[in-house]
Scaffold this motif. Sequence first.
Motif, PDB file in Angstrom:
ATOM      1  N   ILE A 124      11.986 -18.324  85.075  1.00 27.61           N
ATOM      2  CA  ILE A 124      12.650 -19.276  85.967  1.00 27.61           C
ATOM      3  C   ILE A 124      12.034 -20.660  85.803  1.00 27.61           C
ATOM      4  O   ILE A 124      10.815 -20.794  85.747  1.00 27.61           O
ATOM      5  N   GLU A 125      12.877 -21.656  85.653  1.00 27.83           N
ATOM      6  CA  GLU A 125      12.424 -23.037  85.498  1.00 27.83           C
ATOM      7  C   GLU A 125      12.410 -23.749  86.847  1.00 27.83           C
ATOM      8  O   GLU A 125      11.557 -24.579  87.119  1.00 27.83           O
ATOM      9  N   LYS A 126      13.380 -23.411  87.682  1.00 32.05           N
ATOM     10  CA  LYS A 126      13.554 -24.080  88.974  1.00 32.05           C
ATOM     11  C   LYS A 126      12.408 -23.713  89.911  1.00 32.05           C
ATOM     12  O   LYS A 126      12.006 -22.567  89.995  1.00 32.05           O
ATOM     13  N   ASN A 127      11.905 -24.725  90.625  1.00 29.06           N
ATOM     14  CA  ASN A 127      10.904 -24.443  91.657  1.00 29.06           C
ATOM     15  C   ASN A 127      11.602 -23.844  92.865  1.00 29.06           C
ATOM     16  O   ASN A 127      12.583 -24.395  93.352  1.00 29.06           O
ATOM     17  N   ILE A 128      11.105 -22.733  93.327  1.00 28.30           N
ATOM     18  CA  ILE A 128      11.662 -22.066  94.505  1.00 28.30           C
ATOM     19  C   ILE A 128      10.666 -22.232  95.643  1.00 28.30           C
ATOM     20  O   ILE A 128       9.476 -21.954  95.478  1.00 28.30           O
ATOM     21  N   ASP A 129      11.167 -22.698  96.777  1.00 22.96           N
ATOM     22  CA  ASP A 129      10.319 -22.891  97.947  1.00 22.96           C
ATOM     23  C   ASP A 129      10.218 -21.596  98.739  1.00 22.96           C
ATOM     24  O   ASP A 129      11.117 -20.759  98.706  1.00 22.96           O
ATOM     25  N   LEU A 130       9.118 -21.468  99.481  1.00 21.01           N
ATOM     26  CA  LEU A 130       8.954 -20.345 100.399  1.00 21.01           C
ATOM     27  C   LEU A 130      10.006 -20.484 101.499  1.00 21.01           C
ATOM     28  O   LEU A 130      10.136 -21.551 102.102  1.00 21.01           O
ATOM     29  N   GLU A 131      10.773 -19.440 101.709  1.00 22.29           N
ATOM     30  CA  GLU A 131      11.829 -19.485 102.718  1.00 22.29           C
ATOM     31  C   GLU A 131      11.247 -19.223 104.102  1.00 22.29           C
ATOM     32  O   GLU A 131      10.146 -18.675 104.237  1.00 22.29           O
ATOM     33  N   SER A 132      11.972 -19.605 105.134  1.00 15.73           N
ATOM     34  CA  SER A 132      11.450 -19.537 106.511  1.00 15.73           C
ATOM     35  C   SER A 132      11.115 -18.111 106.951  1.00 15.73           C
ATOM     36  O   SER A 132      10.250 -17.909 107.792  1.00 15.73           O
ATOM     37  N   ASP A 133      11.784 -17.113 106.352  1.00 14.14           N
ATOM     38  CA  ASP A 133      11.518 -15.723 106.729  1.00 14.14           C
ATOM     39  C   ASP A 133      10.635 -14.989 105.716  1.00 14.14           C
ATOM     40  O   ASP A 133      10.590 -13.766 105.695  1.00 14.14           O
ATOM     41  N   ALA A 134       9.905 -15.752 104.893  1.00 16.87           N
ATOM     42  CA  ALA A 134       9.011 -15.145 103.908  1.00 16.87           C
ATOM     43  C   ALA A 134       7.964 -14.271 104.600  1.00 16.87           C
ATOM     44  O   ALA A 134       7.550 -14.564 105.728  1.00 16.87           O
ATOM     45  N   LYS A 135       7.565 -13.197 103.918  1.00 20.86           N
ATOM     46  CA  LYS A 135       6.589 -12.289 104.528  1.00 20.86           C
ATOM     47  C   LYS A 135       5.793 -11.560 103.452  1.00 20.86           C
ATOM     48  O   LYS A 135       6.207 -11.502 102.299  1.00 20.86           O
ATOM     49  N   ASP A 136       4.645 -11.006 103.857  1.00 26.09           N
ATOM     50  CA  ASP A 136       3.822 -10.244 102.921  1.00 26.09           C
ATOM     51  C   ASP A 136       3.879  -8.748 103.192  1.00 26.09           C
ATOM     52  O   ASP A 136       3.606  -7.950 102.299  1.00 26.09           O
ATOM     53  N   VAL A 137       4.226  -8.335 104.392  1.00 24.22           N
ATOM     54  CA  VAL A 137       4.429  -6.915 104.692  1.00 24.22           C
ATOM     55  C   VAL A 137       5.938  -6.681 104.676  1.00 24.22           C
ATOM     56  O   VAL A 137       6.672  -7.272 105.463  1.00 24.22           O
ATOM     57  N   ILE A 138       6.375  -5.857 103.719  1.00 26.31           N
ATOM     58  CA  ILE A 138       7.809  -5.665 103.517  1.00 26.31           C
ATOM     59  C   ILE A 138       8.226  -4.252 103.899  1.00 26.31           C
ATOM     60  O   ILE A 138       7.385  -3.357 104.048  1.00 26.31           O
ATOM     61  N   ASN A 139       9.513  -4.060 104.031  1.00 22.56           N
ATOM     62  CA  ASN A 139      10.083  -2.740 104.300  1.00 22.56           C
ATOM     63  C   ASN A 139      10.430  -2.059 102.987  1.00 22.56           C
ATOM     64  O   ASN A 139      10.767  -2.726 102.000  1.00 22.56           O
ATOM     65  N   TRP A 145       7.719 -13.416  94.308  1.00 22.54           N
ATOM     66  CA  TRP A 145       6.383 -13.966  94.512  1.00 22.54           C
ATOM     67  C   TRP A 145       6.342 -15.311  93.799  1.00 22.54           C
ATOM     68  O   TRP A 145       6.382 -15.372  92.566  1.00 22.54           O
ATOM     69  N   ILE A 146       6.301 -16.385  94.579  1.00 26.65           N
ATOM     70  CA  ILE A 146       6.420 -17.737  94.044  1.00 26.65           C
ATOM     71  C   ILE A 146       5.285 -18.092  93.089  1.00 26.65           C
ATOM     72  O   ILE A 146       5.524 -18.556  91.976  1.00 26.65           O
ATOM     73  N   ASP A 147       4.037 -17.888  93.506  1.00 22.58           N
ATOM     74  CA  ASP A 147       2.891 -18.292  92.679  1.00 22.58           C
ATOM     75  C   ASP A 147       2.868 -17.576  91.338  1.00 22.58           C
ATOM     76  O   ASP A 147       2.458 -18.140  90.326  1.00 22.58           O
ATOM     77  N   GLY A 148       3.309 -16.330  91.308  1.00 17.30           N
ATOM     78  CA  GLY A 148       3.310 -15.565  90.064  1.00 17.30           C
ATOM     79  C   GLY A 148       4.621 -15.629  89.302  1.00 17.30           C
ATOM     80  O   GLY A 148       4.740 -15.019  88.243  1.00 17.30           O
ATOM     81  N   LYS A 149       5.606 -16.367  89.843  1.00 16.53           N
ATOM     82  CA  LYS A 149       6.955 -16.422  89.253  1.00 16.53           C
ATOM     83  C   LYS A 149       7.412 -15.015  88.880  1.00 16.53           C
ATOM     84  O   LYS A 149       7.833 -14.743  87.757  1.00 16.53           O
ATOM     85  N   SER A 150       7.280 -14.098  89.847  1.00 11.95           N
ATOM     86  CA  SER A 150       7.534 -12.678  89.588  1.00 11.95           C
ATOM     87  C   SER A 150       8.380 -12.046  90.681  1.00 11.95           C
ATOM     88  O   SER A 150       8.281 -12.409  91.848  1.00 11.95           O
ATOM     89  N   ILE A 151       9.175 -11.070  90.251  1.00 10.53           N
ATOM     90  CA  ILE A 151       9.862 -10.182  91.178  1.00 10.53           C
ATOM     91  C   ILE A 151       8.882  -9.060  91.503  1.00 10.53           C
ATOM     92  O   ILE A 151       8.214  -8.534  90.606  1.00 10.53           O
ATOM     93  N   ALA A 152       8.795  -8.704  92.781  1.00 12.40           N
ATOM     94  CA  ALA A 152       7.885  -7.643  93.222  1.00 12.40           C
ATOM     95  C   ALA A 152       8.653  -6.628  94.059  1.00 12.40           C
ATOM     96  O   ALA A 152       9.457  -7.011  94.912  1.00 12.40           O
ATOM     97  N   ILE A 153       8.398  -5.353  93.776  1.00 11.49           N
ATOM     98  CA  ILE A 153       9.021  -4.276  94.541  1.00 11.49           C
ATOM     99  C   ILE A 153       7.924  -3.297  94.939  1.00 11.49           C
ATOM    100  O   ILE A 153       7.349  -2.613  94.093  1.00 11.49           O
ATOM    101  N   GLY A 154       7.640  -3.251  96.223  1.00  8.50           N
ATOM    102  CA  GLY A 154       6.658  -2.302  96.736  1.00  8.50           C
ATOM    103  C   GLY A 154       7.359  -1.033  97.185  1.00  8.50           C
ATOM    104  O   GLY A 154       8.438  -1.075  97.756  1.00  8.50           O
TER     105      GLY A 154
END
Length: 123
Positions: free
Chosen positions: A49-64, A71-80
């Motif tokens: 991805i080239e475009k900068n993506i901002d953290l959205e208002s409902d961003a979270k670290d504990v997911i369902n 994950w913005i800093d890692g430019k990665s899709i994450a699936i827990g």
Amino acid sequence: MNSIKLKFSNYTLNIKLRSTNTANAIKNILPFKSIVKTWGDEIYFEIPIEKNIDLESDAKDVINLGEVAYWIDGKSIAIGYGKTPISQNNEIRLAAKTNIWGDAVLDVKELRKIRDGDEIIIS
């Protein structure tokens, strides 16, 4: 297009897109390939991805279970799909706050079959 496919060598996971800026940005770079990395019961992979993506208002670290994150800093899709090294009790805790942009249509626990270094095709 309101869904995308993550194709692994032995499993395909369908993702239903949410109506978010992150989902639109990811949809616009399809298709692409990446290499899976694992961290506890989480897979993640970098995306081109080239475009900068901002953290959205409902961003979270504990997911369902079933939520698909960016994950913005890692430019990665994450699936827990279970505990990570920093989880407390039975939560699915990612390494940082992430944008939730999709939901898995099938059982994400099948991701246990995926190994570090496996190739993934996203389309």
